[in-house]
Design an enzyme around this catalytic site. Structure first.
Site, PDB file in Angstrom:
ATOM      1  CG  ASP A   1     -27.081  35.120  12.428  1.00 32.72           C
ATOM      2  OD1 ASP A   1     -25.906  34.678  12.364  1.00 32.72           O
ATOM      3  OD2 ASP A   1     -27.823  34.909  13.417  1.00 32.72           O
ATOM      4  CB  SER A   2     -21.706  36.689  10.823  1.00 27.97           C
ATOM      5  OG  SER A   2     -21.676  36.114   9.532  1.00 27.97           O
TER       6      SER A   2
ATOM      7  CG  ASP B   1     -27.033  31.674   9.844  1.00 26.46           C
ATOM      8  OD1 ASP B   1     -27.460  30.615  10.347  1.00 26.46           O
ATOM      9  OD2 ASP B   1     -26.170  32.388  10.385  1.00 26.46           O
TER      10      ASP B   1
ATOM     11  CE  LYS C   1     -24.862  28.665  10.257  1.00 26.18           C
ATOM     12  NZ  LYS C   1     -25.245  29.133  11.602  1.00 26.18           N
TER      13      LYS C   1
ATOM     14  CD  GLU D   1     -18.919  30.100  15.575  1.00 27.10           C
ATOM     15  OE1 GLU D   1     -20.068  29.906  15.117  1.00 27.10           O
ATOM     16  OE2 GLU D   1     -18.461  31.236  15.819  1.00 27.10           O
TER      17      GLU D   1
HETATM   18  O1  KIV Z   1     -23.667  33.881  10.904  1.00 27.33           O
HETATM   19  C1  KIV Z   1     -22.662  33.258  10.584  1.00 27.33           C
HETATM   20  O2  KIV Z   1     -21.861  33.649   9.745  1.00 27.33           O
HETATM   21  C2  KIV Z   1     -22.455  31.994  11.246  1.00 27.33           C
HETATM   22  C3  KIV Z   1     -21.030  31.619  11.394  1.00 27.33           C
HETATM   23  C4  KIV Z   1     -20.501  32.166  12.673  1.00 27.33           C
HETATM   24  C5  KIV Z   1     -20.866  30.194  11.302  1.00 27.33           C
HETATM   25  O3  KIV Z   1     -23.352  31.376  11.707  1.00 27.33           O
END
Ligand code: KIV
Length: 284
Positions: free
Chosen positions: A48-49, A87, A117, A186
């Site tokens: 979700d980044s 995610d 995740k 993280e």
């Molecule tokens: O959203 C994402 O890319 C993540 C990373 C910060 C691990 O959760």
């Protein structure tokens, strides 16, 4: 296209058992997924980044399931054999176990993901158990969990103090007990990551800025190629300055168009003389 066999959970656990580090990267689009597939990256996270790296938000909080599914579908098209993780975005799993199962199911049914995740520790054990009961492999995420950055005091290292470190160890145990196949750590100190990695029995540990002792490493794709304009996290290594290559190319394009050096004959398409004559005749 790569001729790699589909990456499976047994294959990932075999790598761990053989002491071979697992490679993991974030990815949000088709062409990048193609390159990651060609490079043989084991696990791809549609994080979700993408709210920050692709959509320009200041945080990940505004990201929706629709955003995530659209990007995950594109990544799957580019990386058919990678272990693909969707995610879970903010509020797609926090409200209830049922919400969590429904959101996780969308990643599998609509985007062809292999797993999901989610962020959080013991308090998320019931979500993990529910998602697993629906047959969906689940990865945990501890330490700096960006969806709770405000509560954690910002984007900063977690678990430097013994009490907070103990909570992260306990959370890792709770997630493992709930059945996660892997946990992302993280921005926790390397020694804490090592300790959790050594204690992990039924899951493996991936490090993002948590040192070399985990079973595998994750980087945010935009950080490793200088593609995120706002900042570069200390933990990220720049493996190639694609941002500079792109900027130089854009400036050259603007210059060449301005100087009428672009386009050249190889960049356009001609028309046979007789067809052109006929066109002029038709136009009168
Ligand atoms: O959203 C994402 O890319 C993540 C990373 C910060 C691990 O959760």
């Amino acid at each position: 296209m790569s001729d790699r066999k589909k990456v499976t959970l047994p294959a990932l656990f075999k790598k761990v058992a053989d002491g071979q580090p697992i490679t993991m990267l974030t990815c949000y689009d088709f062409p990048t997924a193609h390159f990651q597939e060609e490079a043989g990256i084991d696990m791809i996270l549609v994080g979700d980044s993408l709210g920050m790296t692709m959509l320009g938000y200041e945080t990940t909080l505004p990201v929706t399931m629709e955003d995530m599914i659209r990007h995950a579908q594109a990544v799957r098209r580019g990386a058919p054999t990678a272990w693909l993780i969707g995610d879970m975005p903010y509020m797609s799993y926090q409200p209830s176990v049922e919400t969590a199962i429904r959101s996780a199911g969308r990643f599998m049914a609509e985007a062809g993901c292999d797993a999901i995740k989610l962020e959080g520790g013991a308090e998320m054990a019931d979500r993990v158990a529910g998602i697993l009961a629906a047959g969906i492999p689940t990865m945990g995420h501890l330490g700096l969990t960006p969806q709770s950055a405000t509560a954690l005091g910002g984007f900063r290292v977690q678990g430097r103090g013994a009490r907070q470190a103990k909570k992260i160890v306990d959370d890792a145990k709770a997630l493992e007990k709930a059945g996660v196949y892997a946990i992302l750590l993280e921005m926790v100190p390397d020694r804490l990551c090592q300790l959790i990695t050594e204690r992990a029995k039924d899951c493996f540990i991936i490090s993002l800025g948590a040192g070399p002792h985990a079973h595998g490493q994750l980087l945010i794709y935009h950080d490793m190629f200088g593609l995120y304009p706002r900042f570069k996290p200390r933990m990220a290594k720049v493996f190639g300055d694609a941002g500079k290559v792109i900027l130089d190319g854009l400036k050259a394009y603007a210059r060449e168009v301005g100087e009428k050096a672009f386009p050249q004959p190889e960049n356009w398409f001609g028309m046979p003389d007789e067809e052109y004559e006929e066109l002029l005749r038709l136009l009168g």
